[in-house]
Design a protein around this motif. Structure first.
Motif, PDB file in Angstrom:
ATOM      1  N   ILE A 220       1.996   3.833 -19.381  1.00  0.00           N
ATOM      2  CA  ILE A 220       1.885   5.275 -19.649  1.00  0.00           C
ATOM      3  C   ILE A 220       2.319   6.091 -18.416  1.00  0.00           C
ATOM      4  O   ILE A 220       2.911   7.163 -18.549  1.00  0.00           O
ATOM      5  N   GLN A 221       2.039   5.543 -17.244  1.00  0.00           N
ATOM      6  CA  GLN A 221       2.465   6.250 -16.023  1.00  0.00           C
ATOM      7  C   GLN A 221       3.994   6.261 -15.898  1.00  0.00           C
ATOM      8  O   GLN A 221       4.576   7.255 -15.455  1.00  0.00           O
ATOM      9  N   ILE A 222       4.618   5.158 -16.324  1.00  0.00           N
ATOM     10  CA  ILE A 222       6.092   5.129 -16.335  1.00  0.00           C
ATOM     11  C   ILE A 222       6.605   6.169 -17.331  1.00  0.00           C
ATOM     12  O   ILE A 222       7.559   6.905 -17.053  1.00  0.00           O
ATOM     13  N   ILE A 223       5.916   6.252 -18.491  1.00  0.00           N
ATOM     14  CA  ILE A 223       6.329   7.236 -19.510  1.00  0.00           C
ATOM     15  C   ILE A 223       6.181   8.665 -18.968  1.00  0.00           C
ATOM     16  O   ILE A 223       7.033   9.521 -19.207  1.00  0.00           O
ATOM     17  N   ILE A 224       5.114   8.904 -18.201  1.00  0.00           N
ATOM     18  CA  ILE A 224       4.914  10.249 -17.622  1.00  0.00           C
ATOM     19  C   ILE A 224       6.108  10.614 -16.727  1.00  0.00           C
ATOM     20  O   ILE A 224       6.668  11.703 -16.820  1.00  0.00           O
ATOM     21  N   ILE A 225       6.509   9.664 -15.875  1.00  0.00           N
ATOM     22  CA  ILE A 225       7.627   9.946 -14.957  1.00  0.00           C
ATOM     23  C   ILE A 225       8.924  10.192 -15.743  1.00  0.00           C
ATOM     24  O   ILE A 225       9.633  11.178 -15.508  1.00  0.00           O
ATOM     25  N   ILE A 226       9.196   9.298 -16.706  1.00  0.00           N
ATOM     26  CA  ILE A 226      10.446   9.427 -17.490  1.00  0.00           C
ATOM     27  C   ILE A 226      10.437  10.744 -18.276  1.00  0.00           C
ATOM     28  O   ILE A 226      11.439  11.468 -18.312  1.00  0.00           O
TER      29      ILE A 226
ATOM     30  N   MET B   4       0.832  -1.216   0.000  1.00  0.00           N
ATOM     31  CA  MET B   4       0.000   0.000   0.000  1.00  0.00           C
ATOM     32  C   MET B   4       0.862   1.261   0.000  1.00  0.00           C
ATOM     33  O   MET B   4       0.653   2.159  -0.800  1.00  0.00           O
ATOM     34  N   PHE B   5       1.890   1.257   0.891  1.00  0.00           N
ATOM     35  CA  PHE B   5       2.763   2.426   0.998  1.00  0.00           C
ATOM     36  C   PHE B   5       3.494   2.665  -0.325  1.00  0.00           C
ATOM     37  O   PHE B   5       3.600   3.803  -0.799  1.00  0.00           O
ATOM     38  N   GLN B   6       3.997   1.571  -0.946  1.00  0.00           N
ATOM     39  CA  GLN B   6       4.706   1.694  -2.222  1.00  0.00           C
ATOM     40  C   GLN B   6       3.795   2.296  -3.287  1.00  0.00           C
ATOM     41  O   GLN B   6       4.217   3.096  -4.116  1.00  0.00           O
ATOM     42  N   GLN B   7       2.519   1.897  -3.234  1.00  0.00           N
ATOM     43  CA  GLN B   7       1.560   2.421  -4.223  1.00  0.00           C
ATOM     44  C   GLN B   7       1.415   3.940  -4.078  1.00  0.00           C
ATOM     45  O   GLN B   7       1.386   4.670  -5.068  1.00  0.00           O
ATOM     46  N   TYR B   8       1.362   4.395  -2.823  1.00  0.00           N
ATOM     47  CA  TYR B   8       1.247   5.850  -2.601  1.00  0.00           C
ATOM     48  C   TYR B   8       2.497   6.581  -3.104  1.00  0.00           C
ATOM     49  O   TYR B   8       2.416   7.677  -3.636  1.00  0.00           O
ATOM     50  N   ILE B   9       3.640   5.929  -2.907  1.00  0.00           N
ATOM     51  CA  ILE B   9       4.900   6.532  -3.370  1.00  0.00           C
ATOM     52  C   ILE B   9       4.851   6.694  -4.895  1.00  0.00           C
ATOM     53  O   ILE B   9       5.161   7.761  -5.438  1.00  0.00           O
ATOM     54  N   PHE B  10       4.438   5.622  -5.583  1.00  0.00           N
ATOM     55  CA  PHE B  10       4.372   5.708  -7.052  1.00  0.00           C
ATOM     56  C   PHE B  10       3.316   6.718  -7.503  1.00  0.00           C
ATOM     57  O   PHE B  10       3.529   7.466  -8.453  1.00  0.00           O
ATOM     58  N   ASN B  11       2.174   6.716  -6.824  1.00  0.00           N
ATOM     59  CA  ASN B  11       1.130   7.700  -7.170  1.00  0.00           C
ATOM     60  C   ASN B  11       1.658   9.120  -7.003  1.00  0.00           C
ATOM     61  O   ASN B  11       1.367   9.998  -7.810  1.00  0.00           O
ATOM     62  N   THR B  12       2.444   9.318  -5.929  1.00  0.00           N
ATOM     63  CA  THR B  12       3.044  10.634  -5.698  1.00  0.00           C
ATOM     64  C   THR B  12       3.954  11.010  -6.865  1.00  0.00           C
ATOM     65  O   THR B  12       3.913  12.128  -7.369  1.00  0.00           O
ATOM     66  N   LEU B  13       4.775  10.041  -7.292  1.00  0.00           N
ATOM     67  CA  LEU B  13       5.700  10.314  -8.402  1.00  0.00           C
ATOM     68  C   LEU B  13       4.959  10.657  -9.687  1.00  0.00           C
ATOM     69  O   LEU B  13       5.348  11.574 -10.416  1.00  0.00           O
ATOM     70  N   ILE B  14       3.866   9.924  -9.939  1.00  0.00           N
ATOM     71  CA  ILE B  14       3.097  10.168 -11.180  1.00  0.00           C
ATOM     72  C   ILE B  14       2.463  11.559 -11.126  1.00  0.00           C
ATOM     73  O   ILE B  14       2.595  12.359 -12.059  1.00  0.00           O
ATOM     74  N   THR B  15       1.784  11.852 -10.030  1.00  0.00           N
ATOM     75  CA  THR B  15       1.124  13.161  -9.886  1.00  0.00           C
ATOM     76  C   THR B  15       2.157  14.278  -9.974  1.00  0.00           C
ATOM     77  O   THR B  15       1.965  15.260 -10.686  1.00  0.00           O
ATOM     78  N   SER B  16       3.267  14.111  -9.255  1.00  0.00           N
ATOM     79  CA  SER B  16       4.303  15.146  -9.225  1.00  0.00           C
ATOM     80  C   SER B  16       4.895  15.367 -10.606  1.00  0.00           C
ATOM     81  O   SER B  16       5.169  16.503 -10.998  1.00  0.00           O
ATOM     82  N   SER B  17       5.105  14.285 -11.337  1.00  0.00           N
ATOM     83  CA  SER B  17       5.684  14.409 -12.687  1.00  0.00           C
ATOM     84  C   SER B  17       4.782  15.240 -13.579  1.00  0.00           C
ATOM     85  O   SER B  17       5.248  16.107 -14.323  1.00  0.00           O
ATOM     86  N   LEU B  18       3.505  14.988 -13.485  1.00  0.00           N
ATOM     87  CA  LEU B  18       2.547  15.725 -14.312  1.00  0.00           C
ATOM     88  C   LEU B  18       2.504  17.210 -13.912  1.00  0.00           C
ATOM     89  O   LEU B  18       2.568  18.094 -14.776  1.00  0.00           O
ATOM     90  N   TYR B  19       2.425  17.459 -12.612  1.00  0.00           N
ATOM     91  CA  TYR B  19       2.416  18.859 -12.138  1.00  0.00           C
ATOM     92  C   TYR B  19       3.708  19.563 -12.543  1.00  0.00           C
ATOM     93  O   TYR B  19       3.717  20.753 -12.854  1.00  0.00           O
ATOM     94  N   SER B  20       4.777  18.806 -12.503  1.00  0.00           N
ATOM     95  CA  SER B  20       6.078  19.369 -12.827  1.00  0.00           C
ATOM     96  C   SER B  20       6.111  19.807 -14.300  1.00  0.00           C
ATOM     97  O   SER B  20       6.517  20.933 -14.604  1.00  0.00           O
ATOM     98  N   ILE B  21       5.661  18.940 -15.201  1.00  0.00           N
ATOM     99  CA  ILE B  21       5.689  19.299 -16.640  1.00  0.00           C
ATOM    100  C   ILE B  21       4.796  20.508 -16.888  1.00  0.00           C
ATOM    101  O   ILE B  21       5.201  21.472 -17.542  1.00  0.00           O
ATOM    102  N   ILE B  22       3.592  20.484 -16.363  1.00  0.00           N
ATOM    103  CA  ILE B  22       2.655  21.584 -16.644  1.00  0.00           C
ATOM    104  C   ILE B  22       3.126  22.870 -15.942  1.00  0.00           C
ATOM    105  O   ILE B  22       3.034  23.960 -16.513  1.00  0.00           O
ATOM    106  N   GLY B  23       3.680  22.724 -14.735  1.00  0.00           N
ATOM    107  CA  GLY B  23       4.198  23.908 -14.022  1.00  0.00           C
ATOM    108  C   GLY B  23       5.366  24.530 -14.762  1.00  0.00           C
ATOM    109  O   GLY B  23       5.438  25.748 -14.936  1.00  0.00           O
ATOM    110  N   ILE B  24       6.281  23.697 -15.241  1.00  0.00           N
ATOM    111  CA  ILE B  24       7.452  24.209 -15.973  1.00  0.00           C
ATOM    112  C   ILE B  24       7.001  24.857 -17.286  1.00  0.00           C
ATOM    113  O   ILE B  24       7.470  25.935 -17.660  1.00  0.00           O
ATOM    114  N   SER B  25       6.067  24.204 -17.986  1.00  0.00           N
ATOM    115  CA  SER B  25       5.605  24.745 -19.273  1.00  0.00           C
ATOM    116  C   SER B  25       4.962  26.121 -19.067  1.00  0.00           C
ATOM    117  O   SER B  25       5.128  27.028 -19.878  1.00  0.00           O
ATOM    118  N   PHE B  26       4.241  26.268 -17.968  1.00  0.00           N
ATOM    119  CA  PHE B  26       3.588  27.556 -17.659  1.00  0.00           C
ATOM    120  C   PHE B  26       4.631  28.598 -17.246  1.00  0.00           C
ATOM    121  O   PHE B  26       4.583  29.758 -17.670  1.00  0.00           O
TER     122      PHE B  26
END
Lengths: 233, 291
Positions: free
Chosen positions: B140-146, B1-23
């Motif tokens: 696709i989630q792995i691709i988002i992080i990479i 369960m904890f590992q899942q939250y860690i990965f979810n955090t990475l996926i969400t953060s990666s997306l926010y990071s791309i959109i935040g940087i683009s903005f």
């Protein structure tokens, strides 16, 4: 070298300069003095290409630069250091110098930066430092070095003493003379510190309400307090 | 369960990071909030849908075309709306209002053309994710992080090493001084729009492959990107840190509160930063003229 003929310009619809004519010969240091809001900086902005010219003409080395862009003027040997020794305060000293030579080739830029470091050794020591964290005097040197990077024939300086500690003023004005003599760079300097600028200038113009109120040799002003007072009131 | 939250955090953060940087790439040079960026983000997804599903082009060609069209859309908005407004010396508030107007117009246009229902560009049946360290994660989630890691590194190198990158930093720092140095600020701003819009389009495509698309998908994601930018101090490294903080807080926050409050968590973090550290992780103190 620079001939300003019957220049008229302003901001928006507000006219600031009225029929201003000036002449700067090769190798000269020319000072522009006058009260606040007289239009001194506007002259430099018009010459550098920041402001469009409404009427009159500006000739640099015999060619009209009236319609030149800022970049074209830099390439032809005319650079401008704006008021208050402005530098890119979030960037490093080296980045500031790189940006001063934005229009130069990579090799030219490298050579020019080496020369700037020879002229201003302190900048070499501070090359990786953020420009905003330099002292006032160091920022002034950086602003001057940045303006010298494109190897100008004429340097326009807008109130270089602004914000500088009084004990640095003599050094700064001596540096201008040194650069003028060493590199043969002509200078057109807008300055409020009248006693400093008349000491280093070959010629002085005074601007009042957008018009030339005085043109002559500095010796015509030295010691004439009433005359100076009249030019500033 | 904890590992899942860690990965979810990475996926969400990666997306926010791309959109935040683009903005942020656009905001740094223009100093106004370009809300139409949300539609540029959405356009990436819908252009892919158009080329891939409706025109039948290959997936890679469709993605490439969609990124190019998003880039062109951003540049078109800059050239036809913002640049003329700047020429008239419009304030950042006027530019902000213009951007909101274009956002509404273009979002409605997408709704009119494609409809309001959810569209999908995924093909085949939905498969179970790959098991990594006990967590389930889709390709696709792995691709988002990479992609997020690659985009961040490339942009940092671009800004540090290239002449155009330095010109962008110069315009961001002092536009008048940049012009005096012979840099064309209009050209630099256009390049910022091109890079920012291409990245937003790419982010939109990645989201669409992950969770499908609707015409309104852009604004919510953009808001998270804007929060990341402000909390990060309008600095690329700062935005990555802020995105990680937001992703962490949102994903671990749902242990204690309902997931419908995830966005609220982000705004609570924003308010805390605005009150106690308004310059963000890496930034300078906010400038008075910035809106």
């Amino acid at each position: 070298m620079l001939e300003i003929k019957n220049l008229e310009t302003g901001y928006g619809k507000k006219q600031v300069l009225f029929d201003v004519s000036m002449n700067i010969s090769e190798g000269e240091i020319v000072g522009i003095i006058g009260p606040n809001g007289a239009g001194k900086s506007t002259i430099l902005k018009a010459v550098s290409g920041i402001l469009t010219i409404w009427n009159g003409d500006i000739l640099f080395k015999g060619n009209s630069i009236k319609k030149n862009s800022i970049a074209e003027n830099i390439k032809s040997g005319l650079t401008f250091a704006p008021q208050g020794n402005r530098v890119f305060d979030e960037l490093t000293v080296k980045d500031n110098l790189d940006l001063g030579g934005y229009l130069l080739s990579k090799n030219e830029l490298k050579d020019r930066i080496e020369q700037a470091f020879e002229t201003f050794p302190i900048l070499k020591k501070r090359s990786k430092q953020i420009a905003g964290k330099l002292s006032g005097g160091e920022q002034q040197m950086l602003a001057l070095a940045r303006a010298l990077i494109p190897n100008p024939k004429l340097l326009l300086l807008d109130e270089p003493s602004l914000g500088l500690a009084p004990n640095l003023l003599n050094d700064v004005f001596e540096k201008f003379v040194d650069i003028n003599k060493t590199f043969g760079v002509s200078m057109l300097i807008v300055e409020q510190k009248v006693n400093k600028i008349i000491k280093i200038s070959d010629k002085i113009y005074s601007i009042k309400l957008g018009k030339v109120a005085f043109e002559g040799k500095p010796k015509e002003l030295i010691g004439y307090k009433e005359k100076l007072k009249d030019l500033f009131l | 369960m904890f590992q899942q939250y860690i990965f979810n955090t990475l996926i969400t953060s990666s997306l926010y990071s791309i959109i935040g940087i683009s903005f942020a790439i656009i905001y740094r040079t223009t100093r106004f909030l370009h809300f139409t960026h949300a539609v540029v983000f959405t356009s990436g997804a819908y252009f892919t849908f158009l080329f891939y599903k409706l025109f039948g082009f290959s997936i890679y060609f469709s993605i490439t075309l969609a990124i190019i069209f998003s880039l062109l859309l951003g540049c078109l908005i800059e050239k036809s709306i913002y640049k003329p407004l700047r020429k008239k010396q419009a304030s950042s508030m006027i530019l902000l209002l213009a951007s909101l107007g274009i956002y509404i117009l273009l979002q409605n246009l997408i709704s009119m053309i494609f409809g309001d229902d959810t569209k999908s560009i995924r093909s085949g049946v939905v498969k179970e994710g790959i098991n990594i360290l006990g967590a389930r994660i889709t390709p696709i989630q792995i691709i988002i992080i990479i992609t997020s890691v690659i985009v961040t590194i490339l942009l940092l190198l671009f800004l540090k090493k290239t002449k155009t990158g330095k010109a962008m930093k110069a315009v961001a720092n002092d536009v008048e001084l940049a012009n005096i140095s012979g840099i064309s600020s209009n050209r630099v701003i256009l390049i910022s729009f091109a890079i920012g819009s291409a990245l937003a389009g790419l982010a939109g495509i990645l989201v669409a492959f992950d969770v499908d698309m609707t015409p309104t998908m852009g604004m919510n994601t953009l808001m998270m990107g804007v929060v990341a930018m402000i909390v990060g101090g309008n600095n690329i490294k700062g935005i990555v840190c802020a995105a990680l903080l937001l992703g962490f807080a949102q994903n671990f926050g749902v242990w204690y509160i309902s997931s419908q409050w995830q966005d609220a968590i982000a705004f609570v973090i924003l308010i805390i930063f605005l009150l106690f550290k308004p310059e963000g992780f890496y930034g300078k103190k906010l400038r008075k003229q910035s809106v």
